[in-house]
Design a protein around this motif. Structure first.
Motif, PDB file in Angstrom:
ATOM      1  N   GLU A  21       0.825  -1.203   0.000  1.00 30.33           N
ATOM      2  CA  GLU A  21       0.000   0.000   0.000  1.00 30.33           C
ATOM      3  C   GLU A  21       0.859   1.253   0.000  1.00 30.33           C
ATOM      4  N   PHE A  22       1.904   1.260   0.815  1.00 26.56           N
ATOM      5  CA  PHE A  22       2.767   2.436   0.951  1.00 26.56           C
ATOM      6  C   PHE A  22       3.504   2.759  -0.339  1.00 26.56           C
ATOM      7  N   ARG A  23       4.021   1.734  -1.037  1.00 26.98           N
ATOM      8  CA  ARG A  23       4.782   1.937  -2.259  1.00 26.98           C
ATOM      9  C   ARG A  23       3.943   1.778  -3.520  1.00 26.98           C
ATOM     10  N   ARG A  24       2.649   1.463  -3.339  1.00 23.51           N
ATOM     11  CA  ARG A  24       1.734   1.301  -4.469  1.00 23.51           C
ATOM     12  C   ARG A  24       2.249   0.250  -5.453  1.00 23.51           C
ATOM     13  N   LEU A  25       2.528  -0.913  -4.899  1.00 27.52           N
ATOM     14  CA  LEU A  25       3.058  -2.033  -5.675  1.00 27.52           C
ATOM     15  C   LEU A  25       2.179  -3.265  -5.482  1.00 27.52           C
ATOM     16  N   PRO A  26       2.148  -4.173  -6.455  1.00 26.14           N
ATOM     17  CA  PRO A  26       1.458  -5.447  -6.244  1.00 26.14           C
ATOM     18  C   PRO A  26       2.120  -6.228  -5.108  1.00 26.14           C
ATOM     19  N   LEU A  27       1.323  -6.947  -4.351  1.00 21.55           N
ATOM     20  CA  LEU A  27       1.848  -7.692  -3.207  1.00 21.55           C
ATOM     21  C   LEU A  27       2.923  -8.689  -3.638  1.00 21.55           C
ATOM     22  N   ALA A  28       2.764  -9.325  -4.782  1.00 20.47           N
ATOM     23  CA  ALA A  28       3.766 -10.292  -5.262  1.00 20.47           C
ATOM     24  C   ALA A  28       5.112  -9.608  -5.488  1.00 20.47           C
ATOM     25  N   ASP A  29       5.096  -8.369  -6.009  1.00 15.86           N
ATOM     26  CA  ASP A  29       6.339  -7.627  -6.212  1.00 15.86           C
ATOM     27  C   ASP A  29       6.995  -7.288  -4.876  1.00 15.86           C
ATOM     28  N   VAL A  30       6.189  -6.929  -3.899  1.00 18.23           N
ATOM     29  CA  VAL A  30       6.717  -6.624  -2.574  1.00 18.23           C
ATOM     30  C   VAL A  30       7.372  -7.852  -1.959  1.00 18.23           C
ATOM     31  N   GLU A  31       6.714  -8.992  -2.060  1.00 19.33           N
ATOM     32  CA  GLU A  31       7.282 -10.226  -1.494  1.00 19.33           C
ATOM     33  C   GLU A  31       8.622 -10.545  -2.146  1.00 19.33           C
TER      34      GLU A  31
END
Length: 248
Positions: A21-31
């Motif tokens: 949410e903070f970086r406005r990225l898909p969760l898969a990319d964050v993981e």
């Protein structure tokens, strides 16, 4: 000690979701970035090879986003740190004290206290990690219990003392850890407790741990968990456990 309203495991469980949410990225990319951040961050640190405190601080700022992902991955997987945080929060809540979180980073330590109704002051360098910390305090609806402190105020202010100070894996990053330990003593109330951990090992896994700090295992008394006299003892702290100290 009563059960906590919010455990550190609860705090850590939402890290990936909040980062997305903070970086406005898909969760898969964050993981994926959480898994890869440490190696990339360390590679860039070794390549830059900062030699002065000014160079190091500039590099910390430049690598802020990698630190953000690195610390998020570490905090959600380190079960020993999670148990330590629950112990600290339980002690602070039972004693009814205010807390100073030194080198609070992405804000999880501060959040663990604030989410359990404890007044806590957060101090760290400005940047993306401290911005994420504020984002998370808002998401947990406890920002009103958090009092950010600028690094220069940590050294200058003398109008407040704390019942607990926590310094979790901070001293090994500092040019003068003994100076900071002395300041901890000054900012604690009599009978106040210091919870402090540090990893004084410089390696390719931890290239930002200063070489000269390899000799400062003596902060705790020789190697960790020993009982020989130490910097903290000489400053006047009384040991309760290797990571837990009291100001008489």
């Amino acid at each position: 000690m009563s059960a906590l309203d919010t455990s550190y495991a609860d705090v850590a469980a939402s890290l990936a979701e909040h980062l997305a949410e903070f970086r406005r990225l898909p969760l898969a990319d964050v993981e994926r970035r959480m898994r890869e951040a440490r190696d990339e961050r360390n590679r860039r640190w070794i390549e830059a090879d900062p030699r002065t405190e000014e160079e190091r601080n500039k590099l910390y700022s430049a690598l802020g986003e990698l630190d953000l992902f690195k610390y998020a991955e570490w905090h959600r997987t380190d079960l020993e740190k999670q148990r330590l945080h629950d112990e600290m929060v339980g002690v602070a809540r039972e004693a009814g004290v205010t807390v100073l979180d030194c080198g609070g980073g992405i804000g999880d330590t501060t959040l663990a206290f604030a989410a359990n109704g404890i007044d806590v002051t957060y101090v760290d360098l400005p940047g993306i990690c401290s911005e994420f910390a504020r984002f998370r305090w808002d998401r947990f609806a406890c920002a009103g219990r958090v009092h950010p402190l600028r690094p220069e105020e940590f050294w200058e202010r003398a109008d407040r003392r704390f019942g607990m100070i926590v310094s979790i894996d901070v001293l090994e990053h500092l040019e003068n850890p003994v100076k900071h330990a002395r300041r901890y003593l000054e900012l604690l109330k009599p009978g106040g407790e210091l919870f402090v951990t540090a990893c004084f090992r410089h390696s390719r896994r931890n290239p930002d741990h200063l070489l000269e700090n390899d000799g400062l295992h003596r902060i705790f008394g020789g190697e960790p968990r020993t009982r020989r006299r130490s910097v903290l003892s000489n400053l006047g702290f009384r040991r309760k456990r290797w990571y837990r100290w009291v100001k008489p």
